[in-house]
Scaffold this motif. Structure first.
Motif, mmCIF file in Angstrom:
data_model
loop_
_atom_site.group_PDB
_atom_site.id
_atom_site.type_symbol
_atom_site.label_atom_id
_atom_site.label_comp_id
_atom_site.label_asym_id
_atom_site.label_seq_id
_atom_site.Cartn_x
_atom_site.Cartn_y
_atom_site.Cartn_z
ATOM 1 N N ASP A 99 18.891 5.215 -9.210
ATOM 2 C CA ASP A 99 20.238 5.328 -8.631
ATOM 3 C C ASP A 99 20.195 6.049 -7.276
ATOM 4 O O ASP A 99 20.887 5.655 -6.331
ATOM 5 C CB ASP A 99 21.162 6.085 -9.596
ATOM 6 C CG ASP A 99 21.413 5.296 -10.876
ATOM 7 O OD1 ASP A 99 21.344 4.047 -10.823
ATOM 8 O OD2 ASP A 99 21.645 5.923 -11.928
ATOM 9 N N TYR A 132 14.346 -1.258 -10.655
ATOM 10 C CA TYR A 132 15.178 -1.855 -11.710
ATOM 11 C C TYR A 132 14.323 -2.473 -12.814
ATOM 12 O O TYR A 132 14.626 -2.351 -14.002
ATOM 13 C CB TYR A 132 16.096 -2.925 -11.112
ATOM 14 C CG TYR A 132 17.277 -2.353 -10.354
ATOM 15 C CD1 TYR A 132 18.145 -1.447 -10.959
ATOM 16 C CD2 TYR A 132 17.529 -2.709 -9.029
ATOM 17 C CE1 TYR A 132 19.231 -0.922 -10.264
ATOM 18 C CE2 TYR A 132 18.598 -2.188 -8.328
ATOM 19 C CZ TYR A 132 19.448 -1.293 -8.955
ATOM 20 O OH TYR A 132 20.513 -0.758 -8.264
ATOM 21 N N CYS A 133 13.242 -3.123 -12.423
ATOM 22 C CA CYS A 133 12.375 -3.763 -13.423
ATOM 23 C C CYS A 133 11.658 -2.725 -14.282
ATOM 24 O O CYS A 133 11.463 -2.928 -15.482
ATOM 25 C CB CYS A 133 11.358 -4.673 -12.732
ATOM 26 S SG CYS A 133 12.081 -6.158 -12.001
ATOM 27 N N ARG A 160 12.772 0.125 -15.268
ATOM 28 C CA ARG A 160 13.669 0.662 -16.294
ATOM 29 C C ARG A 160 14.309 -0.449 -17.138
ATOM 30 O O ARG A 160 15.179 -0.190 -17.956
ATOM 31 C CB ARG A 160 14.729 1.558 -15.667
ATOM 32 C CG ARG A 160 15.854 0.893 -14.959
ATOM 33 C CD ARG A 160 16.845 1.957 -14.470
ATOM 34 N NE ARG A 160 18.048 1.380 -13.895
ATOM 35 C CZ ARG A 160 19.011 2.089 -13.328
ATOM 36 N NH1 ARG A 160 18.898 3.410 -13.251
ATOM 37 N NH2 ARG A 160 20.084 1.511 -12.827
ATOM 38 N N GLY A 161 13.845 -1.688 -16.937
ATOM 39 C CA GLY A 161 14.278 -2.800 -17.783
ATOM 40 C C GLY A 161 15.662 -3.318 -17.489
ATOM 41 O O GLY A 161 16.253 -4.042 -18.309
ATOM 42 N N ASP A 162 16.219 -2.997 -16.337
ATOM 43 C CA ASP A 162 17.560 -3.447 -15.971
ATOM 44 C C ASP A 162 17.438 -4.763 -15.204
ATOM 45 O O ASP A 162 17.597 -4.812 -13.976
ATOM 46 C CB ASP A 162 18.237 -2.371 -15.116
ATOM 47 C CG ASP A 162 19.734 -2.595 -14.982
ATOM 48 O OD1 ASP A 162 20.195 -3.709 -15.304
ATOM 49 O OD2 ASP A 162 20.436 -1.666 -14.540
ATOM 50 N N ALA A 188 19.363 -7.399 -15.260
ATOM 51 C CA ALA A 188 20.616 -7.927 -14.703
ATOM 52 C C ALA A 188 20.795 -7.426 -13.268
ATOM 53 O O ALA A 188 21.119 -8.199 -12.350
ATOM 54 C CB ALA A 188 21.800 -7.516 -15.575
ATOM 55 N N GLU A 189 20.574 -6.118 -13.059
ATOM 56 C CA GLU A 189 20.674 -5.558 -11.703
ATOM 57 C C GLU A 189 19.572 -6.117 -10.805
ATOM 58 O O GLU A 189 19.791 -6.324 -9.602
ATOM 59 C CB GLU A 189 20.574 -4.031 -11.756
ATOM 60 C CG GLU A 189 21.857 -3.327 -12.143
ATOM 61 C CD GLU A 189 22.957 -3.529 -11.114
ATOM 62 O OE1 GLU A 189 22.657 -3.781 -9.919
ATOM 63 O OE2 GLU A 189 24.138 -3.466 -11.491
ATOM 64 N N SER A 232 10.413 -6.620 -20.554
ATOM 65 C CA SER A 232 11.692 -6.646 -21.288
ATOM 66 C C SER A 232 11.679 -7.675 -22.417
ATOM 67 O O SER A 232 12.743 -8.016 -22.952
ATOM 68 C CB SER A 232 12.841 -6.969 -20.320
ATOM 69 O OG SER A 232 12.905 -6.002 -19.292
#
Length: 621
Positions: free
Chosen positions: A315, A343-344, A346-348, A350-351, A381
């Motif tokens: 963030d 983002y990848c 932390r497995g996010d 979608a973001e 993921s």
């Protein structure tokens, strides 16, 4: 080189310089360096007009070597022959030809002129010295310093700086330091650039003490003070060696001396703070930089985004990313990839997908790193099918991206972990057919998949292929193989494989030792297992909870509760808590074949230790 005094420089010039010239001529003699007879050269009708035209050409420069070579031969055949100044202008222009200046030709021409009786001047000697330096022959460039002094030309700080830089570039730091000392004896004052080169060399070689000493010496003796470049170089060197307190001390010192930090100074310190996990301090320093109206450039912002993402502060990295755009610093593909990786990690996903959409809208074309990062994110993921779709069609905005070893290896590893071994093998053959060479990670992932499926023969064949292709296994590879052999019941082969590790110059890690202890425990070789545990500790490799549990379980199964409790004590001394609900202890306590006395002994031990741990927690509070 013990010393660089003037007599030595002159002796060095007399012997090695001309010896090199004749060797150089033999190796590099060509049509460009040959000296044709003057009757073979086109006659110049109007020498004055020719010289004027040549000077204009020198100012414009050359795009190839043929024209200046022709001009050299024509100048050399003029009578009277032009002065050395004319030839020096020619050599200067030749040295600027890009991308491959004919430096060896300049060296040859210079010596032809000198052998024919045309005396060099200080500028021609300087050009020749620079050519030697750029050809990687700093020793011959250094010899020309002695020649320059012998001819009565004053020492030149530019040449001195060039030589010092050449010595440092060729990892000859000590001779560079000696040369800096010698120039003071010549009455020549090094300038800021000279000192900057020395600081860069000292810091690059990790000699931070020498760099700090030079800083203090410069403050005492130099007629000028260190500038922001020198301080930033020192701070960078200290930060890279994780000497952050000293780096911060210099940072405060330069501000006290009213030497304003620049973007490089701040970026270096922020990077150092991030690498040590001091995120709050890094944020404060970033805010200070912005409050001082020091705008971060694209390299600084990209570095910060990357470090914040790798530290798990995605963030905050996004905040820096957005701040860049507001301040007119447009992110490039590397910046996007750095944030995408955050983002990848932390497995996010979608973001991550949204970020790629923004990237394309901003006109940034995704590259192989973008796709490899996304593929890795999908695999981590557990969305391997999405990774496969992206892998099969790496095409965006009409740009074709060819998968590299990272993309292939990531996908093969994920397929093996999902037990889709045949598809993993298919991708493995495909990557080789496309000319993408597998690396140690690719082979290790496949070996893991094959051994887990008891494909021993195929795994052995793949291991031979690794050797044939010159891919050396690492300690993780050996751990995978030993564990696979152990699970397949081939315990003797597992022991043999472990013995190869020392011969390969590798150091077993906690995983390797634990696997090997498991092998010995299964063979009921408890003496060998405990001996290996001692060896593990002696080499500085600390056992983990799994290692201890294997030994403890083996002694419990052997009905040796006293020995098991000894290792429980060792485990607790390493900071691991004893948990009565662990299946290991529950299984022992509920086993009808275990005598009540042994059960009571273990139960008493666990209750006592849990009580000690509870009292410790109360006291700590």
């Amino acid at each position: 080189m013990a010393t660089l005094g003037i007599p030595l420089l002159i002796r060095f010039h007399r012997h090695s310089h001309f010896l090199f010239y004749f060797q150089f001529i033999r190796r590099n003699y060509s049509i460009y360096s040959s000296t044709p007879r003057c009757d073979a050269v086109d006659v110049v009708d109007d020498p004055r007009l020719f010289l004027q035209s040549a000077r204009e050409q020198f100012k414009l420069g050359f795009s190839s070597v043929e024209i200046p070579v022709s001009i050299f031969h024509q100048l050399n055949c003029l009578r009277p022959r032009p002065s050395i100044i004319m030839f020096t202008q020619l050599f200067t222009a030749m040295s600027k030809i890009r991308p491959h200046p004919p430096l060896s030709t300049v060296v040859t021409f210079s010596h032809q002129l000198e052998l024919s009786g045309l005396r060099p001047d200080c500028h021609s000697v300087g050009i020749l010295s620079n050519c030697y330096y750029r050809l990687g022959r700093v020793d011959f460039a250094l010899s020309l310093l002695g020649k320059r002094l012998k001819l009565g030309f004053p020492a030149d700080v530019v040449i001195i700086t060039t030589l010092i830089n050449g010595l440092i570039t060729s990892d000859q730091l000590q001779p560079a330091i000696q040369l800096l000392d010698e120039v003071a004896k010549l009455g020549l004052q090094p300038n800021l650039i000279t000192y900057g080169v020395m600081f860069k060399g000292l810091c690059r070689n990790g000699d931070n003490v020498g760099a700090l000493n030079l800083l203090r010496n410069m403050e005492l003796k130099a007629p000028f003070k260190p500038d922001v470049v020198i301080y930033s170089t020192l701070i960078d060197g200290l930060s890279k060696d994780q000497l952050l307190p000293q780096a911060l001390g210099l940072f405060k010192e330069m501000k006290v001396k009213r030497i304003l930090p620049n973007v490089v100074t701040y970026s270096t310190l922020i990077r150092g703070l991030c690498s040590l996990g001091q995120w709050d301090y890094a944020n404060d320093l970033l805010a200070e930089m912005l409050d001082s109206n020091i705008a971060p450039n694209i390299e600084t912002c990209t570095t910060l985004v990357d470090m914040y993402c790798k530290g798990g502060h995605v963030d905050e990295a996004r905040g820096i990313f957005e701040l860049m755009s507001k301040r007119g610093v447009l992110p490039n593909v590397i910046t996007y990839n750095s944030l995408l990786n955050g983002y990848c990690l932390r497995g996010d996903m979608a973001e991550a997908e949204n970020l790629v959409d923004v990237m394309v809208k901003d006109g940034i074309v995704p590259d192989i790193v973008t796709f490899s990062t996304l593929i890795n994110g999908y695999c981590k993921s557990k969305q391997v099918d999405k990774a496969l779709v992206m892998f099969e069609d790496m095409r965006l905005n009409g740009t074709r991206i060819i998968p590299n070893v990272v993309a292939y290896s990531t996908l093969i590893d994920a397929l093996c972990k999902e037990n889709r071994l045949q598809l993993a093998l298919q991708k493995f053959e495909e990557m080789k057919d496309r000319g993408v060479a597998p690396d140690v990670f690719t082979y290790t992932s496949l070996l893991d998949g094959l051994l887990k499926n008891a494909e021993i023969d195929t795994a052995v064949s793949l291991r031979r292929e690794m050797d044939n292709n010159g891919v050396a296994p690492d300690i993780y590879t050996y751990s995978i193989i030993i564990n696979g052999l152990c699970e397949a019941g081939q315990l003797t082969k597992a022991v043999e494989m472990f013995s190869y590790i020392d011969a390969k110059g590798l150091q077993p890690d906690v995983t390797t030792y634990t696997i090997m202890i498991k092998v010995l425990c299964r063979q009921r070789l408890l003496g060998d297992a405990t001996e290996l545990l001692r060896k593990m500790e002696d080499t500085g490799c600390s056992p983990d909870k799994c290692t201890y549990y294997l030994i403890i379980k083996a002694f419990l199964n052997a009905n040796n509760v006293v020995k098991a409790l000894d290792y429980l004590d060792s485990m607790r001394s390493q900071g691991f808590a004893v948990d009565a609900t662990t299946p290991l202890f529950l299984g022992f306590l509920t086993d009808p074949n275990v005598i009540d006395a042994d059960k009571a002994l273990l139960q008493k031990y666990i209750l006592e230790r849990q009580g000690e741990d509870m009292n410790k927690e109360v006291n700590d509070d």
